[in-house]
Scaffold this active site. Structure first.
Site, PDB file in Angstrom:
ATOM      1  N   PHE A  71     111.161 -63.357 -53.656  1.00 13.22           N
ATOM      2  CA  PHE A  71     112.462 -64.014 -53.516  1.00 13.22           C
ATOM      3  C   PHE A  71     112.509 -65.113 -52.447  1.00 13.22           C
ATOM      4  O   PHE A  71     113.553 -65.708 -52.222  1.00 13.22           O
ATOM      5  CB  PHE A  71     113.571 -62.988 -53.288  1.00 13.22           C
ATOM      6  CG  PHE A  71     114.020 -62.276 -54.547  1.00 13.22           C
ATOM      7  CD1 PHE A  71     113.701 -62.743 -55.814  1.00 13.22           C
ATOM      8  CD2 PHE A  71     114.788 -61.124 -54.460  1.00 13.22           C
ATOM      9  CE1 PHE A  71     114.120 -62.089 -56.965  1.00 13.22           C
ATOM     10  CE2 PHE A  71     115.224 -60.458 -55.606  1.00 13.22           C
ATOM     11  CZ  PHE A  71     114.892 -60.943 -56.854  1.00 13.22           C
ATOM     12  N   ASN A  87     105.076 -62.228 -49.258  1.00  7.43           N
ATOM     13  CA  ASN A  87     104.546 -63.585 -48.998  1.00  7.43           C
ATOM     14  C   ASN A  87     105.667 -64.617 -48.848  1.00  7.43           C
ATOM     15  O   ASN A  87     105.691 -65.629 -49.511  1.00  7.43           O
ATOM     16  CB  ASN A  87     103.543 -63.998 -50.083  1.00  7.43           C
ATOM     17  CG  ASN A  87     104.118 -63.970 -51.492  1.00  7.43           C
ATOM     18  OD1 ASN A  87     105.003 -63.180 -51.787  1.00  7.43           O
ATOM     19  ND2 ASN A  87     103.613 -64.828 -52.352  1.00  7.43           N
ATOM     20  N   ASP A  90     106.880 -59.924 -61.665  1.00  9.96           N
ATOM     21  CA  ASP A  90     106.198 -60.897 -60.804  1.00  9.96           C
ATOM     22  C   ASP A  90     107.007 -62.197 -60.727  1.00  9.96           C
ATOM     23  O   ASP A  90     106.448 -63.295 -60.698  1.00  9.96           O
ATOM     24  CB  ASP A  90     104.770 -61.170 -61.282  1.00  9.96           C
ATOM     25  CG  ASP A  90     103.919 -61.845 -60.204  1.00  9.96           C
ATOM     26  OD1 ASP A  90     104.375 -61.921 -59.051  1.00  9.96           O
ATOM     27  OD2 ASP A  90     102.804 -62.296 -60.530  1.00  9.96           O
TER      28      ASP A  90
END
Ligand code: DOR
Length: 442
Positions: A64, A95, A305
């Site tokens: 997000f 990440n 994903d």
């Protein structure tokens, strides 16, 4: 006479006892009764006649972008996309910028989500060489989904590519470790295939099947040595599925709706860099093997994903274009369409999206329509004939690789702990998502 806060009447519910037409009564955010509720009254009623009531769909892999990359997505837009897509809870990846690698980073994401997240949520703690000694302590923090490891570099700088550090990560703690399996050394060796510019069709040549298999084999070997179960994210190859089928006692398996739906080379010819993700979309032979693994039960869970990038970024020439595509909003419609086409059953879909996440990540109170569980429901119209469009996409980047795709089956309501969050394409009320609760033991 029984009274409830909410009754869903006459829906066809997918329960642990089977698929049956039933009423469901909700009190204090939990399921309080399942069956014919006759004259029972409720503050609110939903007529679910003709609709199918699934346990709330849980997406255990989304990116997000908050903090640091909010121009692509933030916790408000990403979770709005989830709610629109019939998803009640998301597990978000580390990440971001900075990466989520400490107790303070988890606390920061939870604070940002409060009052802004439309759906329930948990955050992965990223493993890195310099935080291994803290993982066992921090993985227990409320709202932490588990540990995430990148064995090959993808978007962001998180990387644990050597066996010695991986073994240290596996030796610490007990929560599920979710791993992106691409072998960093082989990626570097083969980078020359695309360096200096290439057609995105070469993406699965550079990041080939052997790159994925090599990392998965290494990981599972280390997991067996450590007696620790691992969760292999977005498995994309026939060879990995065959290997993982022999190692189910130490590995749980995820694949994605886009790997089950798209195939090379057609997707690269049609979508260019918009079909670029890691690990890559591969050819029809691999796609068939993924479906076989779904049928055989080797696959435990599907994750979207969801990895938004702006059009400007995606329009850069390959390979400067970043890898990733949106997915949290399209997961349910795509998979309902596959169910209607006879590729999997509704029960198997619920197993993958509700029971699977609960089992793998030891989620408390979610994952089934049962008395005492959270009143989370994904209400779907299995017969709705709709077209997925970019205009429908809530993500800040505003695009989906499935723009223009006609599907049969659509989410019509998202209910989280008894609160209706989405109905007929409208977000309702205010964002009141809460951290997902987890069990204390492994
Ligand atoms: O395609 C991908 N995009 N794969 C990843 O592993 C990361 C993701 C992202 O965050 O953009």
């Amino acid at each position: 006479m029984q009274t409830f806060d909410l009754i869903l009447r006459n829906g066809t519910a997918v329960t642990p006892s089977g698929i049956a037409k039933t009423d469901i009564g909700v009190r204090d955010g939990r399921i309080a009764a399942i069956g014919d509720l006759g004259a029972a009254s409720a503050a609110d009623e939903i007529d679910a006649w003709g609709l199918t009531v699934l346990p709330g769909i849980i997406d255990t892999q989304v990116h997000f972008r908050e903090p640091g990359l909010e121009y692509k997505e933030d916790l408000a837009t990403g979770t709005a996309a989830a709610a629109q897509g019939g998803v009640v809870a998301v597990f978000e990846m580390p990440n971001t910028k900075p990466s989520t690698t400490s107790d303070a980073d988890i606390a920061d994401k939870l604070a940002r989500a409060k009052g802004r997240a439309w759906v329930d949520h948990a955050f992965f703690l990223g493993a890195a060489a310099d935080n291994v000694e803290h993982l066992a302590e921090w993985e227990r923090l409320p709202g932490c989904a588990g540990i995430k490891v990148f064995m090959g570099s993808s978007t962001g700088s998180l990387l644990v590519s050597d066996d010695a550090t991986l073994a240290r990560v596996l030796a610490a703690g007990f929560r599920r470790i979710a791993v992106h399996c691409e072998d960093e050394e082989r990626l570097a060796e083969r980078k020359h295939l695309v360096e200096g510019g290439a057609h995105p069709r070469l993406h699965p040549e550079w990041r080939d099947a052997e790159t994925a298999l090599k990392a998965t084999r290494r990981l599972v070997g280390l997991a067996e040595a450590a007696r620790r179960r691992v969760h292999v994210l977005h498995v994309t190859t026939a060879e990995e599925m065959a290997f993982l089928a022999d190692h189910k006692d130490f590995a749980t398996v995820e694949t994605t709706p886009q790997h089950l739906t798209l195939a090379a080379p057609e997707c690269y010819d049609r979508l260019g860099t918009y079909a670029q993700m890691n690990p890559p979309i591969r050819d029809a032979r691999h796609r068939e093997a993924l479906w076989q693994a779904v049928a055989d039960g080797v696959v435990d869970v599907l994750g979207s994903d969801h990895a938004p990038h702006t059009r400007e970024e995606k329009d850069k020439p390959y390979p400067q274009s970043p890898s990733g595509m949106t997915g949290v909003q399209t997961l349910v419609p795509l998979m309902l369409d596959h169910i209607n086409a006879g590729r999997l059953s509704l029960e198997r879909f619920v197993d993958l999206m509700c029971a699977g996440p609960a089992r793998i990540f030891n989620i408390r109170g979610k994952g089934r329509i049962a008395v005492g569980y959270d009143a989370d429901f994904t209400v779907v119209d299995m017969k709705a004939d709709r077209v997925i469009t970019n205009a429908w996409i809530e993500s800040r980047c505003g695009w989906t690789p499935f723009d223009g795709k006609r599907v049969t089956g659509w989410p019509t309501a998202t209910i989280i702990r008894g609160r209706m969050v989405m109905r007929d394409g409208q977000l309702l009320g205010s964002p009141a998502g809460e951290p997902v609760r987890f069990g204390e033991s492994g």
